[in-house]
Design a protein around this motif. Structure first.
Motif, short mmCIF file in Angstrom:
data_model
loop_
_atom_site.label_atom_id
_atom_site.label_comp_id
_atom_site.label_asym_id
_atom_site.label_seq_id
_atom_site.Cartn_x
_atom_site.Cartn_y
_atom_site.Cartn_z
N THR A 185 0.81 -1.29 -0.07
CA THR A 185 -0.11 -0.07 -0.17
C THR A 185 1.05 1.11 -0.05
N THR A 186 0.37 2.50 -0.45
CA THR A 186 0.53 3.53 -0.19
C THR A 186 -0.21 4.48 0.53
N THR A 187 0.04 5.61 1.39
CA THR A 187 -0.63 6.27 2.17
C THR A 187 -0.59 7.68 1.94
N ASP A 243 -7.59 9.05 15.52
CA ASP A 243 -7.18 8.28 14.54
C ASP A 243 -6.92 6.78 14.72
N ARG A 244 -7.50 5.89 14.00
CA ARG A 244 -7.50 4.64 14.30
C ARG A 244 -6.73 3.54 13.07
N VAL A 245 -7.15 3.85 11.77
CA VAL A 245 -6.59 2.87 10.92
C VAL A 245 -6.32 3.59 9.53
N GLY A 246 -5.09 3.40 9.15
CA GLY A 246 -4.73 4.28 7.83
C GLY A 246 -5.44 3.56 6.71
N ILE A 247 -5.54 4.57 5.88
CA ILE A 247 -6.42 4.40 4.50
C ILE A 247 -5.73 4.14 3.31
N PRO A 248 -5.29 3.20 2.66
CA PRO A 248 -4.38 3.46 1.46
C PRO A 248 -4.87 4.42 0.30
N GLU A 249 -3.92 4.99 -0.14
CA GLU A 249 -4.32 5.81 -1.34
C GLU A 249 -4.07 5.05 -2.61
N TYR A 250 -3.33 4.11 -2.80
CA TYR A 250 -2.90 2.97 -3.73
C TYR A 250 -2.59 1.71 -3.14
N VAL A 251 -3.13 0.64 -3.76
CA VAL A 251 -2.76 -0.79 -3.53
C VAL A 251 -2.03 -1.23 -4.58
N THR A 255 8.44 -11.61 -13.97
CA THR A 255 7.78 -10.83 -13.24
C THR A 255 7.02 -9.70 -13.70
N PHE A 256 6.08 -9.20 -12.99
CA PHE A 256 5.07 -8.02 -13.25
C PHE A 256 4.49 -7.50 -12.12
N GLY A 257 3.97 -6.25 -12.58
CA GLY A 257 3.19 -5.68 -11.30
C GLY A 257 2.09 -4.94 -11.72
N ALA A 258 1.37 -4.28 -10.70
CA ALA A 258 0.24 -3.58 -10.89
C ALA A 258 -0.21 -2.53 -9.74
N TYR A 259 -0.85 -1.65 -10.12
CA TYR A 259 -1.29 -0.70 -9.15
C TYR A 259 -2.70 -0.08 -9.20
N GLY A 260 -3.69 0.24 -8.13
CA GLY A 260 -4.76 0.79 -8.49
C GLY A 260 -5.11 1.95 -7.24
N LEU A 261 -5.93 2.98 -7.83
CA LEU A 261 -6.21 3.90 -6.81
C LEU A 261 -7.49 3.45 -6.10
N ASN A 262 -7.20 3.63 -4.47
CA ASN A 262 -8.34 2.84 -3.82
C ASN A 262 -9.58 4.03 -3.67
N ASP A 263 -10.17 4.01 -4.85
CA ASP A 263 -11.23 5.15 -4.67
C ASP A 263 -12.52 4.54 -5.40
N ARG A 264 -13.57 5.60 -5.54
CA ARG A 264 -14.75 5.07 -6.09
C ARG A 264 -14.90 5.07 -7.67
N VAL A 265 -14.07 6.23 -8.19
CA VAL A 265 -13.80 6.42 -9.55
C VAL A 265 -12.22 6.40 -9.91
N ASN A 266 -12.00 6.36 -11.34
CA ASN A 266 -10.61 6.20 -11.86
C ASN A 266 -9.58 5.25 -11.00
N ASN A 267 -10.49 4.29 -10.77
CA ASN A 267 -9.75 3.09 -9.96
C ASN A 267 -9.45 1.80 -10.82
#
Length: 288
Positions: A196-198, A209-217, A240-252
């Motif tokens: 994750t990134t935050t 503040d309790r739990v961090g919410i990722p920006e990207y996974v 090997t290969f990778g991937a990432y996605g925005l943790n959001d409702r849109v543009n994800n």
């Protein structure tokens, strides 16, 4: 006297959980390609967890106790039919709360509410009133086959808050895409790291503040023994290969990229140094 000394020397190997390193089989070394974790993380408060269940190492998690969220989980993929477990109990990591705790993850219970537990990691109550978030696995049970390995993925130290639309849409689709790819074309062991990134956003409870919410996974796999006769559109994504996605409702949408492209993307979004590397030697076998 010598016998007692021998037992004391062996004790760290016998009771891993929260560990200093992953350089022994009993400390989850086999969950990592070449026994080597991702390198380059600069934050020294992170906790290294050898996730264990029924006295066996299952996978690795690097955990941020301040944000009460995993930074990444690393595991070996097991060929599976993609079926998801039902009615699995959620578990916590006792050794995050106390060095004297069990080295095995344990199910939450009415007594699992000590101050040390609440301070050290996320609890079920943190996710109780946040309907927009799902508990998103970093090591998903669909990537495991053995029932106990699948059960071990249901630790809150292995999940992050994922927006429902992202979790059940693009991210779930990508997890299944990787499952099918590795099922069909990886002949040897596939090693996976998902992290994750935050950006500082947190789930709050009782004005705290309790739990961090990722920006990207993000995620990456490494499989050096693969089918050289696979279709080109699959073959070029090995070893090997990778991937990432925005943790959001849109543009994800989840974007698949080469490993080095993923690492470059992450360097600008994580507390890592210029030598950040997900897999040892970029998943290039020594004989190549």
């Amino acid at each position: 006297m010598k016998g007692w000394l021998y037992l004391l020397l062996c004790l760290p190997l016998a009771r891993p959980g929260v560990v200093q390193d992953f350089n022994h089989v009993e400390r989850c070394k086999d969950s990592l390609y070449m026994g080597t974790p991702p390198r380059g993380y600069l934050n020294h408060v992170y906790k290294k967890i050898c996730q264990r269940l029924q006295d066996r190492p299952r996978y690795v998690t690097l955990y941020d106790p301040r944000r009460r969220m995993p930074v990444y989980s690393a595991y070996t993929f097991k060929k599976s039919d993609g079926e998801k477990s039902v009615d699995q109990p959620w578990m916590y990591e006792p050794q995050l709360a106390s060095g004297l705790g069990s080295s095995n993850m344990e199910p939450f219970s009415p007594s699992s509410s000590s101050r040390m537990l609440l301070d050290s990691q996320a609890t079920l109550e943190d996710f109780a009133d946040v309907v927009q978030y799902e508990r998103g696995h970093l090591n998903p049970d669909q990537h495991q086959a053995d029932p106990v390995d699948k059960a071990a993925t249901y630790a809150l130290t292995n999940v992050v808050p994922q927006i429902r639309e992202f979790n059940m849409g693009p991210w779930a689709q990508h997890e299944d895409r990787i499952r099918q790819r590795l099922n069909n074309y990886c002949r040897g062991t596939a090693y996976v790291v998902t992290g994750t990134t935050t950006a500082g956003n947190m789930i709050r409870r009782n004005n705290n503040d309790r739990v961090g919410i990722p920006e990207y996974v993000w995620t990456a796999y490494c499989c050096t023994d693969f089918d050289r006769n696979a279709p080109y559109l699959e073959r070029y994504r090995f070893p090997t290969f990778g991937a990432y996605g925005l943790n959001d409702r849109v543009n994800n949408a989840v974007v698949e990229v080469p490993l080095k492209t993923l690492e470059k993307f992450l360097k600008g979004r994580m507390d890592v140094d210029k030598n950040f590397q997900i897999f040892y030697n970029d998943c290039i076998p020594d004989e190549m």
